[in-house]
Design a protein around this motif. Structure first.
Motif, short mmCIF file in Angstrom:
data_model
loop_
_atom_site.label_atom_id
_atom_site.label_comp_id
_atom_site.label_asym_id
_atom_site.label_seq_id
_atom_site.Cartn_x
_atom_site.Cartn_y
_atom_site.Cartn_z
N LYS A 22 0.84 -1.20 0.00
CA LYS A 22 0.00 0.00 0.00
C LYS A 22 0.87 1.24 0.00
O LYS A 22 0.61 2.21 -0.74
N ALA A 23 1.91 1.24 0.83
CA ALA A 23 2.83 2.39 0.90
C ALA A 23 3.45 2.66 -0.46
O ALA A 23 3.55 3.82 -0.89
N LYS A 24 3.85 1.59 -1.16
CA LYS A 24 4.46 1.76 -2.48
C LYS A 24 3.46 2.37 -3.45
O LYS A 24 3.81 3.27 -4.23
N ASP A 25 2.22 1.91 -3.42
CA ASP A 25 1.19 2.48 -4.30
C ASP A 25 1.01 3.97 -4.02
O ASP A 25 0.97 4.79 -4.95
N PHE A 26 0.87 4.34 -2.74
CA PHE A 26 0.70 5.76 -2.38
C PHE A 26 1.93 6.57 -2.79
O PHE A 26 1.81 7.70 -3.27
N TYR A 27 3.11 5.99 -2.60
CA TYR A 27 4.35 6.67 -2.96
C TYR A 27 4.39 6.93 -4.47
O TYR A 27 4.69 8.05 -4.91
N ASP A 28 4.08 5.92 -5.26
CA ASP A 28 4.10 6.07 -6.71
C ASP A 28 3.11 7.14 -7.17
O ASP A 28 3.44 7.97 -8.04
N ILE A 29 1.91 7.13 -6.61
CA ILE A 29 0.91 8.14 -6.99
C ILE A 29 1.34 9.53 -6.52
O ILE A 29 1.14 10.52 -7.22
N MET A 30 1.94 9.62 -5.34
CA MET A 30 2.46 10.90 -4.85
C MET A 30 3.46 11.48 -5.85
O MET A 30 3.39 12.67 -6.19
N MET A 31 4.38 10.65 -6.32
CA MET A 31 5.40 11.13 -7.25
C MET A 31 4.77 11.53 -8.59
O MET A 31 5.17 12.55 -9.17
N THR A 32 3.80 10.79 -9.06
CA THR A 32 3.10 11.13 -10.30
C THR A 32 2.34 12.45 -10.13
O THR A 32 2.41 13.33 -11.00
N ALA A 33 1.64 12.60 -9.02
CA ALA A 33 0.88 13.82 -8.77
C ALA A 33 1.81 15.03 -8.69
O ALA A 33 1.48 16.12 -9.19
N ARG A 34 2.96 14.84 -8.09
CA ARG A 34 3.93 15.94 -7.98
C ARG A 34 4.39 16.38 -9.38
O ARG A 34 4.47 17.57 -9.66
N LYS A 35 4.66 15.43 -10.25
CA LYS A 35 5.08 15.75 -11.62
C LYS A 35 3.98 16.48 -12.39
O LYS A 35 4.26 17.27 -13.30
N MET A 36 2.72 16.22 -12.01
CA MET A 36 1.58 16.84 -12.69
C MET A 36 1.14 18.13 -12.02
O MET A 36 0.09 18.69 -12.38
N ASP A 37 1.91 18.60 -11.04
CA ASP A 37 1.57 19.82 -10.28
C ASP A 37 0.22 19.72 -9.59
O ASP A 37 -0.49 20.71 -9.43
N ASN A 38 -0.15 18.52 -9.17
CA ASN A 38 -1.39 18.29 -8.44
C ASN A 38 -1.02 18.24 -6.96
O ASN A 38 -0.68 17.19 -6.41
#
Length: 136
Positions: A22-38
């Motif tokens: 679960k942590a890995k999933d949240f981490y991956d989405i966090m990094m994607t959201a950061r790249k998208m300025d979300n």
């Protein structure tokens, strides 16, 4: 002094894998959201990543996890880990989780500098957790 009683449940130590995934999933989405300025998604996923890392660490090292409604209480459980493991990371967890209500519920935007800061903290906490757990 007697440690504060925190609501926990006993869990199988092998269940750390579920929380680490679960942590890995949240981490991956966090990094994607950061790249998208979300910034809101960056912040909330940072919080959930840290909470899942905390659950993974407590599950593997102590055979428990917090079931308190207050995620901040898990800070004390992290502090109970052996000092060579804990090494001050309870304060990182505290700093991340302290932002959860602001991000999710306050009537203002979560701004870029805040999102970048919490993402850095979550990355540090995630790296700490995976370095102190068996690989998946």
């Amino acid at each position: 002094m007697t440690p504060k009683k925190i609501k926990t449940v006993d869990v199988e130590k092998s269940d750390y894998k579920v929380f680490l995934n679960k942590a890995k999933d949240f981490y991956d989405i966090m990094m994607t959201a950061r790249k998208m300025d979300n910034w809101t998604a960056t912040g909330l996923n940072a919080c959930h990543c840290a909470i899942s890392c905390c659950d993974a660490m407590l599950t593997f090292h102590s055979g428990i996890r917090s079931v308190s409604d207050n995620h901040m209480e898990a800070t004390e459980l992290i502090q109970r880990l052996p000092s060579k493991i804990e090494a001050g990371e309870s304060s990182t967890y505290r700093r991340i989780v302290a932002k959860k209500n602001l991000i999710a519920y306050e009537n203002r935007d979560f701004r870029q500098p805040e999102a970048i800061d919490i993402a850095k903290l979550a990355e540090r906490f995630y790296e700490w957790a995976i370095s102190n757990l068996p690989p998946l």
